[in-house]
Design an enzyme around this catalytic site. Sequence first.
Site, PDB file in Angstrom:
ATOM      1  N   CYS A  70      69.137 134.618  35.075  1.00 49.61           N
ATOM      2  CA  CYS A  70      68.051 135.450  35.611  1.00 49.61           C
ATOM      3  C   CYS A  70      67.661 136.581  34.666  1.00 49.61           C
ATOM      4  O   CYS A  70      66.903 137.474  35.043  1.00 49.61           O
ATOM      5  CB  CYS A  70      68.460 136.032  36.961  1.00 49.61           C
ATOM      6  SG  CYS A  70      68.402 134.851  38.315  1.00 49.61           S
ATOM      7  N   GLY A  71      68.188 136.573  33.441  1.00 50.73           N
ATOM      8  CA  GLY A  71      67.893 137.647  32.502  1.00 50.73           C
ATOM      9  C   GLY A  71      69.082 138.545  32.247  1.00 50.73           C
ATOM     10  O   GLY A  71      68.928 139.688  31.805  1.00 50.73           O
ATOM     11  N   TRP A  74      69.593 139.983  28.592  1.00 48.18           N
ATOM     12  CA  TRP A  74      68.586 141.024  28.351  1.00 48.18           C
ATOM     13  C   TRP A  74      68.973 142.329  29.045  1.00 48.18           C
ATOM     14  O   TRP A  74      68.946 143.406  28.440  1.00 48.18           O
ATOM     15  CB  TRP A  74      67.245 140.509  28.866  1.00 48.18           C
ATOM     16  CG  TRP A  74      66.052 141.362  28.586  1.00 48.18           C
ATOM     17  CD1 TRP A  74      65.914 142.304  27.594  1.00 48.18           C
ATOM     18  CD2 TRP A  74      64.807 141.343  29.285  1.00 48.18           C
ATOM     19  NE1 TRP A  74      64.662 142.868  27.643  1.00 48.18           N
ATOM     20  CE2 TRP A  74      63.963 142.294  28.671  1.00 48.18           C
ATOM     21  CE3 TRP A  74      64.325 140.604  30.366  1.00 48.18           C
ATOM     22  CZ2 TRP A  74      62.661 142.536  29.116  1.00 48.18           C
ATOM     23  CZ3 TRP A  74      63.029 140.832  30.800  1.00 48.18           C
ATOM     24  CH2 TRP A  74      62.214 141.790  30.178  1.00 48.18           C
ATOM     25  N   HIS A 135      78.700 137.872  38.237  1.00 46.77           N
ATOM     26  CA  HIS A 135      77.784 136.929  38.873  1.00 46.77           C
ATOM     27  C   HIS A 135      78.116 136.744  40.356  1.00 46.77           C
ATOM     28  O   HIS A 135      77.470 135.933  41.026  1.00 46.77           O
ATOM     29  CB  HIS A 135      77.861 135.553  38.200  1.00 46.77           C
ATOM     30  CG  HIS A 135      77.095 135.441  36.914  1.00 46.77           C
ATOM     31  ND1 HIS A 135      75.869 136.028  36.706  1.00 46.77           N
ATOM     32  CD2 HIS A 135      77.390 134.759  35.763  1.00 46.77           C
ATOM     33  CE1 HIS A 135      75.437 135.732  35.485  1.00 46.77           C
ATOM     34  NE2 HIS A 135      76.335 134.972  34.899  1.00 46.77           N
ATOM     35  N   SER A 165      66.117 127.219  33.784  1.00 47.05           N
ATOM     36  CA  SER A 165      66.984 127.831  32.781  1.00 47.05           C
ATOM     37  C   SER A 165      68.445 127.482  33.040  1.00 47.05           C
ATOM     38  O   SER A 165      69.215 127.221  32.110  1.00 47.05           O
ATOM     39  CB  SER A 165      66.786 129.348  32.787  1.00 47.05           C
ATOM     40  OG  SER A 165      67.537 129.965  31.771  1.00 47.05           O
TER      41      SER A 165
END
Length: 323
Positions: A70-71, A74, A135, A165
Site C-alpha cells: 500500500c506504499g 515510501w 503489517h 501490486s
Amino acid sequence: MEMNLRIEDLNEETKTLISSLPSDKDFTGKTICKYQGCWYTHNVLQAVLNFQKSFKPQDTDIIVASFPKCGTTWLKALTFALLHRSKQPSHDDDHPLLSNNPHVLVPYFEIDLYLRSENPDLTKFSSSPRLFSTHVPSHTLQEGLKGSTCKIVYISRNVKDTLVSYWHFFTKKQTDEKIISSFEDTFEMFCRGVSIFGPFWDHVLSYWRGSLEDPNHVLFMKFEEMKAEPRDQIKKFAEFLGCPFTKEEEESGSVDEIIDLCSLRNLSSLEINKTGKLNSGRENKMFFRKGEVGDWKNYLTPEMENKIDMIIQEKLQNSGLKF
C-alpha cells in the site's frame, strides 16, 4: 522477508495455538492460519506472539503501519526523512536513505525483529523517537503496545491497486512457479479475505476507526492523496509527528527536497536499491514496481472490477471511509 522455519522448529506455544486455529492455503500454496481475525504464515504468527508478549513500548515510539503493498516503503522513507531532517538534511550526500533501504531503517516487528528472537535486543534503537513498522491490524498491534500513547501512521490504498501490486510482489518472491496461482485465482482468494495479513477491509477499517477515536495518536493517510497532493500531505504528516516545517524551511525548499529524496523514482534509482539485499536475502529492488494510481485497469476485467467494488461497498458501509 521471513525465515523459513519448519513446523517442528516453532515453539510449543505456537504449535499448540496453530492446531486450534482455522487454516487455509494462500495463493502461493503456503499454509496460513487465522489469529485474531487475521491470516498469518506460521513463522509470522510466532513473531506476532513474541511481539505481543515481550515488546516494551515507549510513548515516544513512532510506528508505520500498513496492509502489504500500500506504499509502505515510501512511507517509511518519508517518516525517517522527516524525523531526522534537523540532524540529517535531505540534501546531504551521506543521507542514510542513499545507502540503506527504507526497510532497514524502519524494521518490522513481526518480519524482522521478533521473527528472529522471542525478546530481541532493541538497545540499538537508542535515539528517540524509535521507529518501527508493522503489517498487523490495529487490535493486534495495540495488544503489544500495552496502553502506550505512541504515534501510529497508517497508509491505505485503493483495494484494486493493492491487489495487483500484492500479486506481483509475492509472485516475484515465490521461487516454485508450479504453486503460484493465476491472477484470477488470487483475485478470488483476495475477495474471500484469504490473504496474508488479510482480510484487506478488516485491516483498513481497524486503523480507520482508530484514527477517528484517537486522531492525536493515529494518522490515516491515503496513497492516492499523497500522490496527488504531496506537499500538503507531507506537511500534515510532519505536524502529526511533532516536527512541523518552519516558515524558513518551507521558503528554503525543504518540503520539496524531502519529496524528491523519498520519491519512488529516486529511491528505485539508487544503487543500494538496484543491487542490494536485505539480511533475509530479499533483493531490495523487489520493493519497487510502478507506484502508480490506477494500474489495476491493466489487470482487472469489468466483471472483476464490479465484484470487488461491491464487496468494498458492503464492507465499508456506514464507516465513512471511501476510496
